[in-house]
Each structure stands twice: as structure tokens, then as C-alpha cells.
Design a protein around this motif. Structure first.
Motif, PDB file in Angstrom:
ATOM      1  N   ARG A  19      28.577 -94.936 -14.672  1.00  0.00           N
ATOM      2  CA  ARG A  19      28.183 -93.644 -15.235  1.00  0.00           C
ATOM      3  C   ARG A  19      29.339 -92.663 -15.036  1.00  0.00           C
ATOM      4  O   ARG A  19      29.643 -92.258 -13.912  1.00  0.00           O
ATOM      5  CB  ARG A  19      26.925 -93.121 -14.530  1.00  0.00           C
ATOM      6  N   LYS A  20      29.995 -92.279 -16.107  1.00  0.00           N
ATOM      7  CA  LYS A  20      31.205 -91.456 -16.004  1.00  0.00           C
ATOM      8  C   LYS A  20      30.838 -89.972 -15.942  1.00  0.00           C
ATOM      9  O   LYS A  20      30.768 -89.283 -16.955  1.00  0.00           O
ATOM     10  CB  LYS A  20      32.142 -91.732 -17.174  1.00  0.00           C
ATOM     11  N   GLN A  21      30.609 -89.500 -14.725  1.00  0.00           N
ATOM     12  CA  GLN A  21      30.286 -88.093 -14.524  1.00  0.00           C
ATOM     13  C   GLN A  21      31.536 -87.229 -14.411  1.00  0.00           C
ATOM     14  O   GLN A  21      31.509 -86.041 -14.699  1.00  0.00           O
ATOM     15  CB  GLN A  21      29.446 -87.941 -13.257  1.00  0.00           C
ATOM     16  N   LEU A  22      32.638 -87.846 -13.971  1.00  0.00           N
ATOM     17  CA  LEU A  22      33.906 -87.137 -13.810  1.00  0.00           C
ATOM     18  C   LEU A  22      35.011 -87.897 -14.531  1.00  0.00           C
ATOM     19  O   LEU A  22      34.975 -89.121 -14.625  1.00  0.00           O
ATOM     20  CB  LEU A  22      34.255 -87.007 -12.320  1.00  0.00           C
ATOM     21  N   VAL A  23      35.990 -87.189 -15.026  1.00  0.00           N
ATOM     22  CA  VAL A  23      37.095 -87.813 -15.763  1.00  0.00           C
ATOM     23  C   VAL A  23      38.055 -88.474 -14.784  1.00  0.00           C
ATOM     24  O   VAL A  23      38.386 -87.926 -13.739  1.00  0.00           O
ATOM     25  CB  VAL A  23      37.857 -86.751 -16.593  1.00  0.00           C
ATOM     26  N   SER A  24      38.500 -89.706 -15.132  1.00  0.00           N
ATOM     27  CA  SER A  24      39.501 -90.402 -14.331  1.00  0.00           C
ATOM     28  C   SER A  24      40.297 -91.337 -15.228  1.00  0.00           C
ATOM     29  O   SER A  24      39.907 -91.611 -16.363  1.00  0.00           O
ATOM     30  CB  SER A  24      38.844 -91.188 -13.188  1.00  0.00           C
ATOM     31  N   ALA A  53      37.122 -91.531  -9.606  1.00  0.00           N
ATOM     32  CA  ALA A  53      36.732 -92.869 -10.083  1.00  0.00           C
ATOM     33  C   ALA A  53      35.750 -93.520  -9.111  1.00  0.00           C
ATOM     34  O   ALA A  53      34.752 -94.128  -9.529  1.00  0.00           O
ATOM     35  CB  ALA A  53      37.973 -93.747 -10.244  1.00  0.00           C
ATOM     36  N   GLY A  54      36.014 -93.382  -7.832  1.00  0.00           N
ATOM     37  CA  GLY A  54      35.110 -93.940  -6.824  1.00  0.00           C
ATOM     38  C   GLY A  54      33.759 -93.263  -6.843  1.00  0.00           C
ATOM     39  O   GLY A  54      32.714 -93.911  -6.661  1.00  0.00           O
ATOM     40  N   LEU A  55      33.761 -91.958  -7.064  1.00  0.00           N
ATOM     41  CA  LEU A  55      32.504 -91.206  -7.116  1.00  0.00           C
ATOM     42  C   LEU A  55      31.666 -91.645  -8.327  1.00  0.00           C
ATOM     43  O   LEU A  55      30.445 -91.787  -8.231  1.00  0.00           O
ATOM     44  CB  LEU A  55      32.808 -89.711  -7.172  1.00  0.00           C
ATOM     45  N   ASN A  56      32.314 -91.866  -9.463  1.00  0.00           N
ATOM     46  CA  ASN A  56      31.601 -92.350 -10.654  1.00  0.00           C
ATOM     47  C   ASN A  56      30.917 -93.687 -10.395  1.00  0.00           C
ATOM     48  O   ASN A  56      29.815 -93.947 -10.864  1.00  0.00           O
ATOM     49  CB  ASN A  56      32.580 -92.503 -11.827  1.00  0.00           C
ATOM     50  N   PHE A  57      31.594 -94.540  -9.632  1.00  0.00           N
ATOM     51  CA  PHE A  57      31.088 -95.882  -9.348  1.00  0.00           C
ATOM     52  C   PHE A  57      30.004 -95.881  -8.267  1.00  0.00           C
ATOM     53  O   PHE A  57      29.132 -96.745  -8.248  1.00  0.00           O
ATOM     54  CB  PHE A  57      32.255 -96.777  -8.904  1.00  0.00           C
ATOM     55  N   SER A  58      30.045 -94.916  -7.362  1.00  0.00           N
ATOM     56  CA  SER A  58      29.203 -94.923  -6.155  1.00  0.00           C
ATOM     57  C   SER A  58      27.710 -94.951  -6.482  1.00  0.00           C
ATOM     58  O   SER A  58      27.259 -94.414  -7.490  1.00  0.00           O
ATOM     59  CB  SER A  58      29.509 -93.694  -5.299  1.00  0.00           C
ATOM     60  N   ASN A  59      26.947 -95.566  -5.561  1.00  0.00           N
ATOM     61  CA  ASN A  59      25.506 -95.750  -5.760  1.00  0.00           C
ATOM     62  C   ASN A  59      24.650 -94.813  -4.919  1.00  0.00           C
ATOM     63  O   ASN A  59      23.441 -94.726  -5.137  1.00  0.00           O
ATOM     64  CB  ASN A  59      25.131 -97.197  -5.407  1.00  0.00           C
TER      65      ASN A  59
END
Length: 470
Positions: A122-127, A158-164
Motif C-alpha cells: 500500500r503506497k502511502q508515501l512516495v519512494s 519504503a519500509g513504512l509503506n511495506f510495514s504491517n
């Protein structure tokens, strides 16, 4: 006549520097007393009992630990190993390989038997674009993102987008956490019922410590004078500055080396900015600004007890680049949010925190350098000017060495991370010399950062790492 005017300017200059230093010293001593009172309050707690319940999944909140890694082959494997052995019930580790040119990616894949997986993000932030996602076949809570190089802030996004999980922790790739660090840094977040939106722990220097497989076996002090002075500097910054500021919700910095944030608030604030070298401070300032504008009572806190051990420069060239870069990052954060300064809408953040960071942290090196120049000139002018120069030198001792000595004493009285008496004596004696050589050097390097800002020089400079774990 011209000579008389010059002497009048010198007199005014001397008074100005002396009054400025007196004001800063008074502020520092106020912060010192606040810190002592806060640490004394915490010392009355049974720490082991206080953190016992946070080993139970029922009482804790899950955390995603994001480790941005660029050319970290020397330390990334033992650092990840130390994270995986943390005494915390529910967490995941996400290593973000930010286009490393060394063997960072290969070492992680080989050591942890990582396999490429498919997962919708889920791409909440641009990376920057992601090249691959990996998961350990041995440890299902260990992931790695391989992406194009975009810098530390971009890797964190990128890590934040991936985080659960609802809370994220940013951690440097060369850092080693103490076994119970997460219980301690998460305590104020869990206890506050979401009033605390960010919590930072202490950062200590690993150079000189005995570390094996990501675990601290023996705490020690390096024989290198530059490293010893950085230990004192870190004690001063964390045990004095951050405790005092945190006590009244004035903290504008949660160290990028070890900090936990509410994911919701980081996303709402827009994530980490990629166009600044001080992305950790800039994010915290933006979060403060956001909650003030929403009229909410949220807090950013510092917890002295949880410790993250990290490697620091051992040569002057790398240390010079680091301090110059940090000072440029400080300015970028302050300038980007300059409207907060003396703005009643932002309360104590606008009236105390921002003026402090402008006048003491950012402009302080210019005033200190001016003081050193005055001291040198007074040796040639003699008379009243020599008396002024002596006064400024004595004030600089209070401003630097004495406050640093107080930080060393505070460390021994409260946290006692350095068990050997000779280590404390060594730190104490070195702190006496700070005003003579180390502080003038850091002042010059920070002034160099200001000069680079004026020239619009955005050169970065690499941090050489040997790796702290055996």
C-alpha cells in the motif's frame, strides 16, 4: 579617533559575548536541574518490575522495525541478529537495502536464507522503485526490501509503506540494541493510551565495547581521544538536553538512530522528507506542528534508559563532515518551519523550543567562535580587554567543560552504563579538556556547515564504518 571607535566596538563585542554566554549557561543549568529531578523520580521505581508486564503480548503494541541500509555490509548482519533476539513479544524487522554498492544484499540473503516473495504494498508515501522483496525462510518476521538508491529518508518511506504494524521504529543499520530496549522505549506509548506519538531512547557509542554476534558482552571506552570526547558529547546531549526538553514536551529531535513513531501520525504528517539531511528532526517538528494546528494534546518524549549502541567516526575528516552535515540539517528543519518561531498558535514550541534551537543550537557556534577570536585578540590588546578575554574563557569553561562533567556525574548516578570506575574517571578527566581543544573543533565544523549553507553546497561525504560487532 578611528582607533578609539575600534576599541569601543571591541568593548561592546566583549560585553555582548559575555552576556550571551551567561544567558545560555543559566538555561543549561535550569535544564540540568530538571533532568536531575526527572532521573531521581525514575530511580525510585523498581525498573525490573516496571517493565515486566511488557513482555506479555496482551499489554504491548506490535512494532515494525525499519533498518535503512546503504553499504552496511560490515555491520548489518550482527545488527539484525541483535534485533531478532529482542525481548519484545510482537515485532517485525524490515531491512531496506537502498541500492547498496557493496555486499549488503548478498550477505543478508545468504545468512538468513532469504527468498524473494510477491506482496502488494500500500503506497502511502512516495519512494524510489522497489526491485524485490525478500523474506527469511528461517525467521518469518524478517523481511528485506531491495530498492533503487534514494537516501535514508526514501528508504524509511519504503519500509513504512511495506510495514504491517501500527508503530514503526527507525534504526540505523550499524546499531545494536540492548535486549530490553523495546520494553522501555514503548512503555510511555503503551501507558499514555496513544497520547504519546513518538518516543526516543538513548544512543551510546559502541567503539571500545566488546560486541559479538550483535550482543553487548562488555561495555568499554575506546582509547581514541576523539571517540572519548564524543561519548561525553552524547551523554551531555541525551542526559541533559533531551530529558529537560522532553519533560515539558519541547523535544524537537528523536534520534534517527533509535526512535519509535505512531505510523498513523507519520503518514498524516507526510512521512520523511527526502530533500533534507536532517530528516529525523524535520519529521518531529512537522508532527508537533500538525498536532498544534489540530488543537490536540499529543506528546513526543525521550526515555533515557533504553540504549542503542552505534559506531561513531574515529578520524577527524569523517567527524568533520558529520558535524557540518548535522548543522545544515538543523537549519533546514528550522527554516522550513520558521513560522513557528514566537508564534502564539504553537505555544511553548514556538516561544521556547524554536528560539532555543535558533539562538543556542544553530547560532551558538558563531557566538562561540567570536568568543575564541576575542580571547586571542585580548592577549595582544592587554589591559581591560585581557580581563574581558579571561572572563569569556572562564564562561566557556562553564559553558563547555563543567556542564559536560555534570553529564558524566549524572550518568554514573543514574544509569551506570559504564561499570568500571576507571572509565568514569577517564570521562571526567577528558571533559575537563573539552573547552581547550574538542569544542573549538566542533564549533569550527558547525560554522563550516553554515558557510556551506551560504554557498548552497549540498555535498554529503561518506561515513566510513569498520563494524562494531565481531
Amino acid at each position: 579617533m578611528a582607533n578609539l571607535e575600534w576599541l569601543d566596538i571591541m568593548t561592546f563585542f566583549g560585553w555582548f559575548i559575555a552576556i550571551y554566554m551567561c544567558g545560555v549557561i543559566i538555561f543549561y543549568w535550569i535544564i540540568l536541574f530538571i533532568s536531575v529531578a526527572q532521573l531521581r523520580k525514575e530511580l525510585q521505581l523498581d525498573r525490573k518490575q516496571a517493565y515486566m508486564e511488557y513482555t506479555n503480548e496482551i499489554y504491548t503494541k506490535p512494532v515494525s522495525i525499519i533498518v535503512p541500509a546503504y553499504n552496511e555490509e560490515a555491520g548489518v548482519v550482527p545488527s539484525v541478529r541483535s534485533l531478532l533476539s529482542l525481548n519484545y513479544p510482537l515485532f517485525e524487522v524490515i531491512v531496506v537495502n537502498d541500492g547498496s554498492k557493496d555486499q549488503t544484499l548478498k550477505k543478508m540473503i545468504d545468512h538468513y536464507e532469504m527468498k524473494e516473495i510477491s506482496k502488494v504494498i500500500r503506497k502511502q508515501l512516495v519512494s524510489k522503485p522497489i526491485r524485490g522483496i525478500y523474506q527469511s525462510s528461517l525467521l518469518p518476521n524478517l523481511y528485506m526490501i531491495d530498492k533503487e538508491n534514494g537516501g535514508k529518508a526514501d528508504a524509511l518511506n519504503a519500509g513504512l509503506n511495506f510495514s504491517n504494524y501500527p508503530y514503526i521504529c527507525s534504526l540505523d543499520g550499524d546499531s545494536v540494541l540492548e535486549h530490553d530496549a523495546f520494553q522501555k522505549v514503548m512503555k510511555p506509548i503503551i501507558d499514555s493510551d496513544e497520547e504519546v506519538i513518538a518516543s526516543g531512547g538513548s544512543v551510546r557509542i559502541a567503539n571500545g565495547c566488546k560486541i559479538r554476534d550483535g550482543h553487548i558482552l562488555k561495555i568499554g571506552i575506546s582509547s581514541h581521544p576523539l571517540v572519548v570526547m564524543q561519548i561525553i558529547e552524547y551523554l551531555r546531549a541525551f542526559l541533559l538536553g533531551r530529558i529537560g526538553l522532553s519533560r515539558h514536551n519541547l523535544l524537537l529531535i528523536v534520534s534517527g538512530a533509535f526512535g519509535v513513531f505512531s505510523k498513523r501520525w507519520v503518514v498524516e504528517a507526510g512521512g520523511y522528507k527526502t530533500d533534507t539531511v536532517g530528516e529525523d528532526m524535520e519529521l518531529v517538528v512537522r508532527m508537533h506542528r500538525l498536532i498544534k494546528e489540530k488543537g490536540l494534546k499529543k506528546k513526543v518524549v525521550y526515555v533515557p534508559d533504553p540504549v542503542c549502541w552505534t559506531e561513531v567516526p574515529e578520524d577527524m575528516t569523517t567527524l568533520r563532515r558529520q558535524r557540518s552535515r548535522w548543522h545544515r540539517g538543523l537549519f533546514e528543519s528550522l527554516w522550513a518551519h520558521r513560522k513557528l518561531t514566537f508564534n502564539p498558535k504553537y505555544g511553548s514550541i514556538g516561544f521556547i523550543a524554536f528560539p532555543y534551537f535558533w539562538l543556542v543550537e544553530f547560532l551558538g557556534p558563531i557566538f562561540e567562535l567570536s568568543g575564541y577570536i576575542f580571547i586571542i585578540l585580548s592577549l595582544f590588546l592587554g589591559g581591560t580587554y585581557l580581563e574581558f578575554g579571561t572572563l569569556i574563557f572562564l564562561l566557556s569553561l562553564l559553558y563547555g567543560s563543567i556542564i559536560s562533567m555534570a553529564a558524566v556525574v549524572l550518568e554514573e548516578w543514574s544509569l551506570t552504563k559504564y561499570p568500571q570506575v576507571r572509565d568514569i574517571v577517564k570521562l571526567f578527566l577528558y571533559s575537563l579538556t573539552e573547552t581547550i581543544w574538542y569544542r573549538p573543533l566542533t564549533v569550527l565544523w558547525r560554522c563550516e556547515g553554515i558557510w556551506k549553507l551560504i554557498k548552497r553546497d549540498k555535498s554529503w561525504g561518506e561515513m566510513k564504518r569498520k563494524g562494531v560487532s565481531q
